[in-house]
Design a protein around this motif. Structure first.
Motif, PDB file in Angstrom:
ATOM      1  N   ARG A 220       0.829  -1.207   0.000  1.00 25.33           N
ATOM      2  CA  ARG A 220       0.000   0.000   0.000  1.00 25.33           C
ATOM      3  C   ARG A 220       0.864   1.259   0.000  1.00 25.33           C
ATOM      4  O   ARG A 220       0.508   2.279  -0.600  1.00 25.33           O
ATOM      5  N   GLU A 221       2.003   1.216   0.676  1.00 23.74           N
ATOM      6  CA  GLU A 221       2.912   2.361   0.676  1.00 23.74           C
ATOM      7  C   GLU A 221       3.629   2.490  -0.661  1.00 23.74           C
ATOM      8  O   GLU A 221       3.748   3.598  -1.208  1.00 23.74           O
ATOM      9  N   ILE A 222       4.083   1.375  -1.198  1.00 23.81           N
ATOM     10  CA  ILE A 222       4.767   1.407  -2.490  1.00 23.81           C
ATOM     11  C   ILE A 222       3.846   1.976  -3.565  1.00 23.81           C
ATOM     12  O   ILE A 222       4.284   2.730  -4.445  1.00 23.81           O
ATOM     13  N   ARG A 223       2.575   1.625  -3.499  1.00 23.61           N
ATOM     14  CA  ARG A 223       1.596   2.058  -4.507  1.00 23.61           C
ATOM     15  C   ARG A 223       1.495   3.587  -4.595  1.00 23.61           C
ATOM     16  O   ARG A 223       1.173   4.134  -5.651  1.00 23.61           O
ATOM     17  N   VAL A 224       1.748   4.287  -3.495  1.00 26.24           N
ATOM     18  CA  VAL A 224       1.631   5.754  -3.469  1.00 26.24           C
ATOM     19  C   VAL A 224       2.994   6.375  -3.164  1.00 26.24           C
ATOM     20  O   VAL A 224       3.165   7.127  -2.210  1.00 26.24           O
ATOM     21  N   HIS A 225       3.986   6.009  -3.987  1.00 28.63           N
ATOM     22  CA  HIS A 225       5.321   6.614  -3.921  1.00 28.63           C
ATOM     23  C   HIS A 225       6.024   6.369  -2.593  1.00 28.63           C
ATOM     24  O   HIS A 225       6.841   7.188  -2.156  1.00 28.63           O
ATOM     25  N   GLY A 226       5.700   5.249  -1.950  1.00 29.73           N
ATOM     26  CA  GLY A 226       6.401   4.899  -0.717  1.00 29.73           C
ATOM     27  C   GLY A 226       5.968   5.704   0.488  1.00 29.73           C
ATOM     28  O   GLY A 226       6.714   5.815   1.468  1.00 29.73           O
ATOM     29  N   GLN A 227       4.761   6.250   0.454  1.00 30.51           N
ATOM     30  CA  GLN A 227       4.278   7.077   1.561  1.00 30.51           C
ATOM     31  C   GLN A 227       3.579   6.242   2.636  1.00 30.51           C
ATOM     32  O   GLN A 227       2.671   5.484   2.328  1.00 30.51           O
ATOM     33  N   GLU A 228       4.020   6.417   3.884  1.00 24.44           N
ATOM     34  CA  GLU A 228       3.284   5.848   5.008  1.00 24.44           C
ATOM     35  C   GLU A 228       2.055   6.713   5.312  1.00 24.44           C
ATOM     36  O   GLU A 228       0.995   6.217   5.660  1.00 24.44           O
ATOM     37  N   ARG A 229       2.257   8.012   5.190  1.00 23.38           N
ATOM     38  CA  ARG A 229       1.164   8.979   5.223  1.00 23.38           C
ATOM     39  C   ARG A 229       1.545  10.111   4.266  1.00 23.38           C
ATOM     40  O   ARG A 229       2.660  10.126   3.753  1.00 23.38           O
ATOM     41  N   ARG A 230       0.654  11.017   4.041  1.00 25.54           N
ATOM     42  CA  ARG A 230       0.876  12.030   3.013  1.00 25.54           C
ATOM     43  C   ARG A 230       2.183  12.797   3.254  1.00 25.54           C
ATOM     44  O   ARG A 230       2.415  13.361   4.330  1.00 25.54           O
ATOM     45  N   TYR A 231       3.025  12.790   2.230  1.00 26.46           N
ATOM     46  CA  TYR A 231       4.325  13.472   2.239  1.00 26.46           C
ATOM     47  C   TYR A 231       5.305  12.937   3.266  1.00 26.46           C
ATOM     48  O   TYR A 231       6.277  13.614   3.616  1.00 26.46           O
ATOM     49  N   TYR A 232       5.076  11.726   3.759  1.00 24.45           N
ATOM     50  CA  TYR A 232       6.019  11.079   4.675  1.00 24.45           C
ATOM     51  C   TYR A 232       6.415   9.748   4.039  1.00 24.45           C
ATOM     52  O   TYR A 232       5.669   8.778   4.088  1.00 24.45           O
ATOM     53  N   HIS A 233       7.608   9.721   3.428  1.00 21.81           N
ATOM     54  CA  HIS A 233       8.031   8.608   2.577  1.00 21.81           C
ATOM     55  C   HIS A 233       8.951   7.667   3.344  1.00 21.81           C
ATOM     56  O   HIS A 233      10.034   8.062   3.785  1.00 21.81           O
ATOM     57  N   THR A 234       8.516   6.439   3.517  1.00 23.34           N
ATOM     58  CA  THR A 234       9.275   5.458   4.298  1.00 23.34           C
ATOM     59  C   THR A 234      10.032   4.464   3.435  1.00 23.34           C
ATOM     60  O   THR A 234      10.849   3.699   3.931  1.00 23.34           O
ATOM     61  N   ARG A 235       9.770   4.455   2.153  1.00 22.33           N
ATOM     62  CA  ARG A 235      10.396   3.489   1.252  1.00 22.33           C
ATOM     63  C   ARG A 235      10.312   4.022  -0.176  1.00 22.33           C
ATOM     64  O   ARG A 235       9.558   4.951  -0.458  1.00 22.33           O
ATOM     65  N   ILE A 236      11.072   3.401  -1.075  1.00 22.14           N
ATOM     66  CA  ILE A 236      10.965   3.732  -2.499  1.00 22.14           C
ATOM     67  C   ILE A 236       9.659   3.159  -3.020  1.00 22.14           C
ATOM     68  O   ILE A 236       9.301   2.008  -2.728  1.00 22.14           O
ATOM     69  N   GLY A 237       8.935   3.944  -3.788  1.00 19.17           N
ATOM     70  CA  GLY A 237       7.659   3.475  -4.324  1.00 19.17           C
ATOM     71  C   GLY A 237       7.471   3.844  -5.776  1.00 19.17           C
ATOM     72  O   GLY A 237       8.420   4.233  -6.466  1.00 19.17           O
ATOM     73  N   VAL A 238       6.239   3.732  -6.217  1.00 17.53           N
ATOM     74  CA  VAL A 238       5.880   4.047  -7.604  1.00 17.53           C
ATOM     75  C   VAL A 238       4.522   4.750  -7.588  1.00 17.53           C
ATOM     76  O   VAL A 238       3.828   4.764  -6.573  1.00 17.53           O
ATOM     77  N   GLY A 239       4.154   5.323  -8.719  1.00 18.51           N
ATOM     78  CA  GLY A 239       2.793   5.824  -8.874  1.00 18.51           C
ATOM     79  C   GLY A 239       1.946   4.692  -9.413  1.00 18.51           C
ATOM     80  O   GLY A 239       1.750   4.552 -10.615  1.00 18.51           O
ATOM     81  N   GLY A 240       1.447   3.846  -8.525  1.00 17.27           N
ATOM     82  CA  GLY A 240       0.854   2.583  -8.952  1.00 17.27           C
ATOM     83  C   GLY A 240      -0.624   2.435  -8.663  1.00 17.27           C
ATOM     84  O   GLY A 240      -1.124   1.314  -8.531  1.00 17.27           O
ATOM     85  N   ARG A 241      -1.355   3.546  -8.550  1.00 21.19           N
ATOM     86  CA  ARG A 241      -2.768   3.457  -8.179  1.00 21.19           C
ATOM     87  C   ARG A 241      -3.641   3.065  -9.370  1.00 21.19           C
ATOM     88  O   ARG A 241      -3.376   3.426 -10.508  1.00 21.19           O
ATOM     89  N   MET A 242      -4.707   2.354  -9.076  1.00 26.57           N
ATOM     90  CA  MET A 242      -5.733   2.029 -10.070  1.00 26.57           C
ATOM     91  C   MET A 242      -6.805   3.109 -10.027  1.00 26.57           C
ATOM     92  O   MET A 242      -7.281   3.483  -8.952  1.00 26.57           O
ATOM     93  N   ASP A 243      -7.196   3.620 -11.197  1.00 26.58           N
ATOM     94  CA  ASP A 243      -8.181   4.697 -11.259  1.00 26.58           C
ATOM     95  C   ASP A 243      -9.529   4.250 -10.701  1.00 26.58           C
ATOM     96  O   ASP A 243      -9.961   3.114 -10.903  1.00 26.58           O
ATOM     97  N   THR A 244     -10.209   5.190 -10.047  1.00 29.30           N
ATOM     98  CA  THR A 244     -11.510   4.892  -9.450  1.00 29.30           C
ATOM     99  C   THR A 244     -12.516   4.418 -10.502  1.00 29.30           C
ATOM    100  O   THR A 244     -13.299   3.487 -10.256  1.00 29.30           O
ATOM    101  N   ILE A 245     -12.503   5.042 -11.686  1.00 27.15           N
ATOM    102  CA  ILE A 245     -13.462   4.646 -12.724  1.00 27.15           C
ATOM    103  C   ILE A 245     -13.245   3.196 -13.141  1.00 27.15           C
ATOM    104  O   ILE A 245     -14.204   2.445 -13.361  1.00 27.15           O
ATOM    105  N   GLN A 246     -11.986   2.765 -13.222  1.00 27.83           N
ATOM    106  CA  GLN A 246     -11.718   1.372 -13.597  1.00 27.83           C
ATOM    107  C   GLN A 246     -12.203   0.414 -12.509  1.00 27.83           C
ATOM    108  O   GLN A 246     -12.697  -0.681 -12.799  1.00 27.83           O
ATOM    109  N   CYS A 247     -12.085   0.810 -11.257  1.00 21.71           N
ATOM    110  CA  CYS A 247     -12.610  -0.014 -10.162  1.00 21.71           C
ATOM    111  C   CYS A 247     -14.128  -0.101 -10.248  1.00 21.71           C
ATOM    112  O   CYS A 247     -14.721  -1.150  -9.964  1.00 21.71           O
ATOM    113  N   ALA A 248     -14.770   0.991 -10.650  1.00 24.58           N
ATOM    114  CA  ALA A 248     -16.220   0.984 -10.814  1.00 24.58           C
ATOM    115  C   ALA A 248     -16.638  -0.007 -11.891  1.00 24.58           C
ATOM    116  O   ALA A 248     -17.644  -0.715 -11.756  1.00 24.58           O
TER     117      ALA A 248
END
Length: 375
Positions: A220-248
């Motif tokens: 879950r952290e990797i999926r959002v650029h390694g963020q544990e919380r907003r603008y607090y990066h605990t690891r290397i991540g990626v921009g890996g989110r699935m769009d809300t419309i595709q989930c719909a």
């Protein structure tokens, strides 16, 4: 006269009929997409968590972490395990490039093991010989809709220090292995929601499944650029989110997914019965497994000529996959290529026929008749 001929012409055979599927689910899919347009939460909107909950419940896995694609799911899994330079990941050369691509992008080396000649799945009996102190994961591919021999693979991994097993389940969501769902038969399961997959959205999408709380948190952290919380990066991540419309879209498609899975299984059995004795060699499905036939694939000689002849009769075909990865220029590995003869044999002969849950009996009859006319 011309209008009458056109009116009576047989319906076009689609290789994968997504339009018929949409017509069946149009009301629900449209309503769900418009709900997203109304609330405007296009990234990590409420449909994302709703879809993840439903998919986790479907597979029986504790966690589902959606992501931008099946390819991203593989990369995120490797990153969550801390796999990088100097590490090795055992996999099959008979798969789509993304399998090896993500191993290489993580900095590791793919180590290739040959397939079983009748299923095209990684041969579990050949894995142990490839394990070294550098082996940090095993990545079997559930190809064409059937899961590999995961109990045997998991047992090998356990004997060698509990090596993590990542199921590349891009083509097998909905399939079962000894009563368990694909994506919930190993340390991590990765699937794709590419439109042509058994459960597809209307763009790119994917998911990772796991029962490990620590891995789920990392993913879950990797999926959002390694963020544990907003603008607090605990690891290397990626921009890996699935769009809300595709989930719909996935939520809409889940409404009849059980029917689609059963229909795919029935169509696969019908193909098997109707093509028996036709001269084409059929893929085996192991007794303890179900196959959701992401592609209905057979083995043929003189493939190019057969594809052209079928196309002339209005039957579309495809090849998944014509060149083993260890013979591809960028992944070439001559040493392993000499040991993966089944993969090369299959690559020269596999051919996929039209398959989707909405394939009609008349359309299948035309496909079968065309194949039989050429043998």
């Amino acid at each position: 006269m011309n209008a009458m001929i056109k009116e009576n012409a047989p319906a076009k055979i689609e290789f994968i009929d997504l339009k018929a599927q949409y017509r069946a689910l149009k009301e629900s899919i449209d309503a769900r997409i418009h709900a997203v347009l109304d609330h405007g939460q296009y990234i990590l909107g409420p449909e994302v968590a709703q879809m993840e909950q439903q998919l986790a419940a479907y597979t029986g896995a504790k966690h589902c972490i959606s992501c931008a694609s099946g390819t991203e799911a593989l990369l995120m899994s490797l990153m969550a395990l801390g796999i990088g330079p100097g590490d090795e990941v055992i996999t099959t050369p008979f798969t789509f490039a993304a399998t090896a691509e993500m191993i290489v992008l993580a900095g590791a080396k793919p180590v290739y093991v040959d397939i079983e000649p009748d299923t095209c799945l990684i041969d579990a009996t050949k894995i142990e010989a490839k394990i070294t102190p550098r082996t940090k994961a095993i990545m079997p591919v559930s190809l064409y809709g059937q899961v590999a021999d995961m109990d045997a693979i998991n047992a090998i991994a356990a004997r060698h220090g509990n090596i993590p097993v990542i199921e590349d389940a891009a083509q097998s969501f909905g399939a079962t292995y000894r009563g368990r769902k694909s994506c919930n038969v190993s340390t991590l399961g990765c699937t794709s929601f590419f439109p042509s997959k058994p459960l597809g959205c209307y763009g790119d999408g994917g998911a990772v499944f796991t029962n490990d709380d620590a891995l789920a948190k990392a993913l879950r952290e990797i999926r959002v650029h390694g963020q544990e919380r907003r603008y607090y990066h605990t690891r290397i991540g990626v921009g890996g989110r699935m769009d809300t419309i595709q989930c719909a879209v996935i939520l809409g498609k889940l409404e009849r997914f059980d029917w689609e899975v059963q229909r795919r299984i029935e169509l696969g059995e019908a193909y098997r019965e109707k093509l028996a004795g036709s001269g084409v060699k059929l893929l085996a499905v192991r007794p303890e497994r179900s196959c959701v036939w992401a592609q209905y694939t057979v083995f043929v000689e003189d493939r190019d000529a057969m594809q052209k002849a079928l196309q002339a009769q209005g039957v579309p075909t495809a090849v998944h996959y014509p060149i083993s990865l260890n013979r591809q220029p960028v992944y070439r590995d001559d040493d392993s290529a000499a040991q993966t003869v089944n993969s090369h044999w299959a690559a020269e002969r596999v051919m996929s026929l039209p398959m989707s849950a909405d394939l009609g009996e008349e359309q299948m009859a035309r496909v079968v008749a065309a194949v039989r006319s050429l043998r």
